[in-house]
Design a protein around this motif. Structure first.
Motif, mmCIF file in Angstrom:
data_model
loop_
_atom_site.group_PDB
_atom_site.id
_atom_site.type_symbol
_atom_site.label_atom_id
_atom_site.label_comp_id
_atom_site.label_asym_id
_atom_site.label_seq_id
_atom_site.Cartn_x
_atom_site.Cartn_y
_atom_site.Cartn_z
ATOM 1 N N GLU A 108 0.811 -1.218 0.000
ATOM 2 C CA GLU A 108 0.000 0.000 0.000
ATOM 3 C C GLU A 108 0.846 1.270 0.000
ATOM 4 O O GLU A 108 0.314 2.379 -0.159
ATOM 5 C CB GLU A 108 -0.967 0.012 1.191
ATOM 6 C CG GLU A 108 -2.130 -0.933 1.038
ATOM 7 C CD GLU A 108 -1.697 -2.394 1.120
ATOM 8 O OE1 GLU A 108 -1.745 -3.084 0.072
ATOM 9 O OE2 GLU A 108 -1.295 -2.836 2.218
ATOM 10 N N THR A 139 -7.651 1.894 -4.068
ATOM 11 C CA THR A 139 -7.217 2.537 -5.300
ATOM 12 C C THR A 139 -6.589 3.891 -4.970
ATOM 13 O O THR A 139 -6.903 4.493 -3.922
ATOM 14 C CB THR A 139 -8.389 2.769 -6.259
ATOM 15 O OG1 THR A 139 -9.302 3.704 -5.655
ATOM 16 C CG2 THR A 139 -9.111 1.461 -6.574
ATOM 17 N N LEU A 164 0.699 2.422 -3.437
ATOM 18 C CA LEU A 164 -0.656 2.956 -3.606
ATOM 19 C C LEU A 164 -0.720 4.389 -3.077
ATOM 20 O O LEU A 164 -1.307 5.281 -3.716
ATOM 21 C CB LEU A 164 -1.646 2.061 -2.863
ATOM 22 C CG LEU A 164 -3.104 2.519 -2.756
ATOM 23 C CD1 LEU A 164 -3.729 2.598 -4.135
ATOM 24 C CD2 LEU A 164 -3.894 1.563 -1.864
ATOM 25 N N SER A 181 -5.568 -7.260 -8.703
ATOM 26 C CA SER A 181 -5.740 -5.817 -8.862
ATOM 27 C C SER A 181 -7.214 -5.443 -8.942
ATOM 28 O O SER A 181 -7.633 -4.397 -8.427
ATOM 29 C CB SER A 181 -5.000 -5.339 -10.119
ATOM 30 O OG SER A 181 -5.493 -6.011 -11.279
ATOM 31 N N GLN A 182 -8.007 -6.313 -9.567
ATOM 32 C CA GLN A 182 -9.442 -6.037 -9.659
ATOM 33 C C GLN A 182 -10.115 -6.170 -8.297
ATOM 34 O O GLN A 182 -11.002 -5.382 -7.951
ATOM 35 C CB GLN A 182 -10.086 -6.986 -10.670
ATOM 36 C CG GLN A 182 -9.627 -6.772 -12.105
ATOM 37 C CD GLN A 182 -10.296 -7.742 -13.070
ATOM 38 O OE1 GLN A 182 -11.382 -8.271 -12.799
ATOM 39 N NE2 GLN A 182 -9.647 -7.978 -14.205
ATOM 40 N N ARG A 189 -7.313 6.726 -6.280
ATOM 41 C CA ARG A 189 -8.385 7.714 -6.209
ATOM 42 C C ARG A 189 -9.099 7.657 -4.860
ATOM 43 O O ARG A 189 -9.398 8.702 -4.258
ATOM 44 C CB ARG A 189 -9.388 7.474 -7.349
ATOM 45 C CG ARG A 189 -10.631 8.357 -7.298
ATOM 46 C CD ARG A 189 -10.282 9.832 -7.307
ATOM 47 N NE ARG A 189 -9.570 10.210 -8.524
ATOM 48 C CZ ARG A 189 -8.968 11.372 -8.693
ATOM 49 N NH1 ARG A 189 -8.948 12.261 -7.703
ATOM 50 N NH2 ARG A 189 -8.343 11.641 -9.832
ATOM 51 N N ALA A 241 -9.264 -3.093 -6.274
ATOM 52 C CA ALA A 241 -10.048 -1.944 -6.724
ATOM 53 C C ALA A 241 -11.501 -2.065 -6.270
ATOM 54 O O ALA A 241 -12.123 -1.084 -5.831
ATOM 55 C CB ALA A 241 -9.967 -1.825 -8.244
#
Length: 678
Positions: free
Chosen positions: A571, A659, A574, A650-651, A661, A654
Motif C-alpha cells: 500500500e 485505489t 498505492l 488488482s481487480q 483515487r 479496486a
C-alpha cells in the motif's frame, strides 16, 4: 564416559529398595507441592513417578551442576500440567531447586510455576502446558541433534551425541499437533527420540475413551515409529527394559505405551478424573502417608536417596567432563565450526555489513517482496551457516530454498527441512531447534495459514526464541484463490502477540533491511510479511530511519506537507500514486512507509515530531483497528473490515476500495474536516 558405561555403573548403586524409596519420595514431593499451593495436578505425578525415576536414574544423560551442558539428554514433560513431578525430580537430583521452592509451587515469582517455563527453572528444556507443544518441540530438538551431529562430529570426536525423551499424556496425543509432529519424526527417522505415553485413560471429563478410541500403538507404528508396550506402570524392571530397547535403537523414533493409574495410591480418587487437577486434601494425603509409613514432614527427602541421587549426578558430571575435554580438542581442530555452530545457544549472525551484501544482490526492477526475500535469504545463508529451515510444502512459492541440500533420514547434513503440510508442527519444531541451540531456524507458509501455527508462534514469543517466520501472499492481491486465501486480520493478530517483531516491507530494499533486522533479532521471533505481486523499487534512502523509528519518507520530499499518507507493504506504492493525484489538486502529501508499526508507536510515545503535525491517512489492506489506535482523531484509516473476493488481485483490490483515487479522496475529506471540523 559413554551412556552405556554410565548406565552400567548406575545399576550398581540401585536396588529395588532404593527404587521404591525414590518413587515414593517423588510422589509425596509432588502432592505436597500441590497441597501447599491448593492448586495443581497431582494425578500424573502419582501415576508416572516410576517411569520418571527409572528414566532419570538409569538412562538420562545429564549433569545437574551444569544444566546447560550442550550434549545433555533432553527431557520434555509435554504433559506440562504434571509439572510438580518435574520439580520433584529437579529437587532430588540436585538442580538447586530447594524444598522452599517446592513450597512456593504456583506462586508469583517462584521458580516452580504452574506449567514448566523455559528460562525460569534450571533443568526445564522448553515451555509446556498447551498440550502437544512439548512433543512437537522434542521433534525439533531431536532433529537439531541429528543435524548438528552431521555437521560437527568427525572420526576423532563425537561432540553431539545425545537423546531426547518425552513424557506425554492422553491430551498430548489427542491434539492435532501430535499427529503432525509424530508423522514428521517418523518420516525423518529420528531414532534418538523416545516418547513415553502415560496411558491412564483419564481426562478431565472422565474416561479418555469417552472421546478417543485411537489405537495409539498402531497409529505411531503407521508413522514409522518403533512401538513398545509396558502393561504395568509400576514395574520398574519392565520400564527399564523398554527404555533400554529404545536407547539402543537408532533406526526410528520409539513410542512406549505405559499403562498407569492416575492418582496412584490416593484413596477415593485413584483412577478417576478427580485425581487430575485438584489438590488431594489433607485427609487423603494423611491416609497415604500412613499407608506408606511416610514421615509427616512435608517435602521429605530421605538421606539415603539423596546420597544415591548425588552419586548418579556425579556420573553425569564425569560424562560431562569427558565431553568438555573432547570439545576442547574438537574446537582446536575446527575453530570456525565452533563459532558457526555455538552449541549452547542460538548462534548470532556474522559480524559485518549484511545489509549492503544483500542490497547489492537485489535486482534493480519491480520485484515481489517474496522474491526479494528469497534473494536476501540466500545471501544471508551464504554467510550464516547456522541458518536452517524450510516451509510447509510451499518453498517454491515462499522462495525459501537455500543451498546445502535437503535433510533426509539418510543425510542430516542438509539445510532445508521439508516440514510438509504441517504448519503447526513446523513452528513448534522450530521452537525445539531454537531452544536446543546450535542452529537458527526459519520456516515459511502463506500468511493466511499463520492461524494454523499461532499457538506455537505465541510460545516462540513467550520463550523469547529467535525463530524467523516468513509469511507470503499477504493481502487480497492473492486474487483468484479467493477469500479463503486472502489474509485480512492476520497481520494485526500477529502484532497483538507481545514480543513478536512484525515487518511488512514496501519494496526490495526494505525486504533486505527486514532480513537484516530479523537476523540480528535474537530476543524473540520475527514475522516477515511479504507480497506475491511485484512492487516498484522505492530506492534505499532512509532505510536506517526504518530501523530506528519504524518508518521512512519515500517519494518526493515535501518540507511543509498538507497531509500525510502512511502505509505498509504494497500500500506504500498505492499511497505514492494517491500523492500524485493530490498534487494535481495542489495538495502537498508526504508519504511514509511504515514497515515496523510497533517501532513507530514506540518512537511516537517518546517524540511526536517523528511525524509532521498534519492530518493523516493510514492505509493497509487489512483490518483497521490497530491503525485506528495509532491515528489521531482527525486522521482517517483506509483498510478492509470484510473478507475479500475471488478474481484477479488488482481487480479485487479496486473492488474493495484500495485505489489511488479512493485514498486521495480520503485525504481530501480529512483536510476538509480539519478546516471545517463541524
Amino acid at each position: 564416559m559413554t551412556t552405556d558405561s554410565a548406565t552400567s555403573s548406575a545399576r550398581q548403586i540401585l536396588s529395588a529398595e532404593i527404587d521404591e524409596l525414590a518413587i515414593t519420595t517423588l510422589r509425596f514431593l509432588a502432592v505436597d507441592a500441590v497441597q501447599a499451593a491448593n492448586s495443581g495436578h497431582p494425578g500424573l505425578p502419582l501415576g508416572a513417578a516410576p517411569a520418571a525415576w527409572t528414566l532419570w536414574s538409569r538412562h538420562l544423560r545429564h549433569d545437574p551442576a551444569h544444566p546447560g551442558w550442550p550434549d545433555r539428554d533432553r527431557f520434555v514433560l509435554s504433559a506440562g500440567h504434571g509439572s510438580a513431578l518435574l520439580y520433584a525430580l529437579l529437587n532430588v537430583f540436585g538442580y538447586g531447586l530447594t524444598a522452599a521452592e517446592l513450597a512456593q509451587f504456583r506462586q508469583l515469582g517462584s521458580r516452580t510455576p504452574g506449567h514448566p517455563e523455559f528460562g525460569q527453572t534450571p533443568g526445564v528444556e522448553t515451555t509446556t502446558g498447551p498440550l502437544g507443544q512439548g512433543l512437537a518441540n522434542a521433534v525439533g530438538m531431536a532433529l537439531a541433534e541429528r543435524m548438528l551431529a552431521a555437521r560437527c562430529n568427525d572420526q576423532e570426536h563425537r561432540i553431539v551425541d545425545h537423546r531426547t525423551w518425552v513424557l506425554a499424556g492422553d491430551g498430548d496425543l489427542m491434539e492435532g499437533i501430535s499427529h503432525e509432529a509424530a508423522s514428521l519424526a517418523g518420516r525423518l527417522g529420528l531414532g534418538r527420540l523416545v516418547v513415553i505415553f502415560d496411558d491412564n485413560n483419564v481426562t478431565i471429563d472422565g474416561p479418555a475413551d469417552v472421546s478417543c478410541g485411537d489405537d495409539a500403538m498402531a497409529r505411531f507404528a503407521a508413522y514409522g515409529w518403533t512401538t513398545l508396550l509396558v502393561e504395568d506402570g509400576n514395574d520398574v524392571d519392565a520400564i527399564d527394559r523398554a527404555l533400554t530397547i529404545a536407547r539402543t535403537d537408532d533406526s526410528a523414533p520409539t513410542f512406549i505405551r505405559l499403562r498407569t493409574i492416575i492418582g496412584y495410591g490416593a484413596p477415593g480418587v485413584e483412577g478417576t478424573s478427580r485425581a487430575h487437577g485438584s489438590p488431594l486434601g489433607v485427609e487423603t494425603i494423611t491416609a497415604m502417608r500412613a499407608r506408606c509409613g511416610w514421615p509427616t514432614t512435608q517435602f521429605h527427602v530421605p538421606d539415603e536417596l539423596a546420597s544415591v541421587a548425588a552419586a548418579l549426578a556425579a556420573e553425569g558430571a564425569a560424562a560431562r567432563a569427558d565431553w568438555v575435554h573432547a570439545y576442547a580438542e574438537w574446537t582446536a581442530a575446527n575453530p570456525q565450526s565452533a563459532v558457526d555452530h555455538r552449541l549452547d545457544t542460538v548462534p548470532a549472525p556474522p559480524d559485518g555489513d549484511i545489509l549492503s551484501h544483500i542490497l547489492d544482490a537485489l535486482p534493480d526492477k519491480a520485484t515481489a517482496s517474496r522474491q526479494a526475500s528469497g534473494t536476501a535469504l540466500n545471501c544471508l545463508a551464504s554467510r550464516y551457516p547456522a541458518l536452517v529451515g524450510g516451509s510447509a510444502d510451499l518453498a517454491a512459492s515462499t522462495n525459501t530454498v537455500i543451498p546445502g541440500g535437503a535433510v533426509s533420514p539418510d543425510d542430516y547434513s542438509g539445510r532445508t527441512v521439508h516440514f510438509g503440510i504441517r504448519e503447526h508442527a513446523m513452528a513448534a519444531a522450530m521452537n525445539g531447534i531454537a531452544v536446543h541451540g546450535g542452529l537458527r531456524p526459519f520456516g515459511s507458509t502463506f500468511l493466511v495459514f499463520a492461524d494454523y501455527l499461532r499457538p506455537a508462534l505465541r510460545l516462540s514469543a513467550l520463550m523469547r526464541q529467535p525463530v524467523v517466520y516468513v509469511f507470503t501472499h499477504d493481502s487480497v492481491h492473492v486474487g483468484e484463490d479467493g477469500p479463503t486465501h486472502q489474509p485480512i486480520e492476520q497481520i494485526e493478530s500477529l502484532r497483538l502477540i507481545p514480543g513478536v517483531t512484525v515487518l511488512r516491507p514496501a519494496d526490495a530494499g526494505e525486504t533486505a533491511l527486514a532480513w537484516d533486522i530479523a537476523a540480528r533479532n535474537l530476543a524473540g521471533p520475527t514475522a516477515l510479511i511479504l507480497t506475491r505481486q511485484s512492487l516498484p523499487n522505492l530506492g534505499n534512502d532512509g532505510l536506517n530511519d526504518l530501523r530506528r523509528n519504524g518508518l521512512r519518507t519515500v517519494g518526493t520530499a515535501t518540507d511543509h506537507p498538507d497531509v500525510l499518507l502512511g502505509a505498509s507493504g504494497s500500500e506504500v506504492s498505492l499511497a505514492l500514486a494517491a500523492a500524485d493525484l493530490l498534487a494535481e489538486r495542489g495538495v502537498r502529501a508526504a508519504v511514509v512507509s511504515v514497515m515496523w508499526r510497533e517501532r513507530l508507536s514506540e518512537a511516537l510515545s517518546v517524540d511526536r515530531t517523528v511525524l509532521p503535525d498534519v492530518p493523516a491517512v493510514w492505509i493497509e489492506a487489512g483490518v483497521t483497528i490497530g491503525w485506528r489506535a495509532l491515528a489521531r482523531d482527525r486522521d482517517v484509516v483506509v483498510g478492509l473490515n470484510r473478507f475479500g473476493e475471488s478474481g484477479p488481485g488488482s481487480q479485487v483490490a479496486a473492488h474493495l476500495g484500495l485505489t489511488p483515487r479512493a485514498v486521495a479522496d480520503s485525504a481530501l475529506r480529512v483536510l476538509e474536516r480539519s478546516v471545517n471540523p463541524s
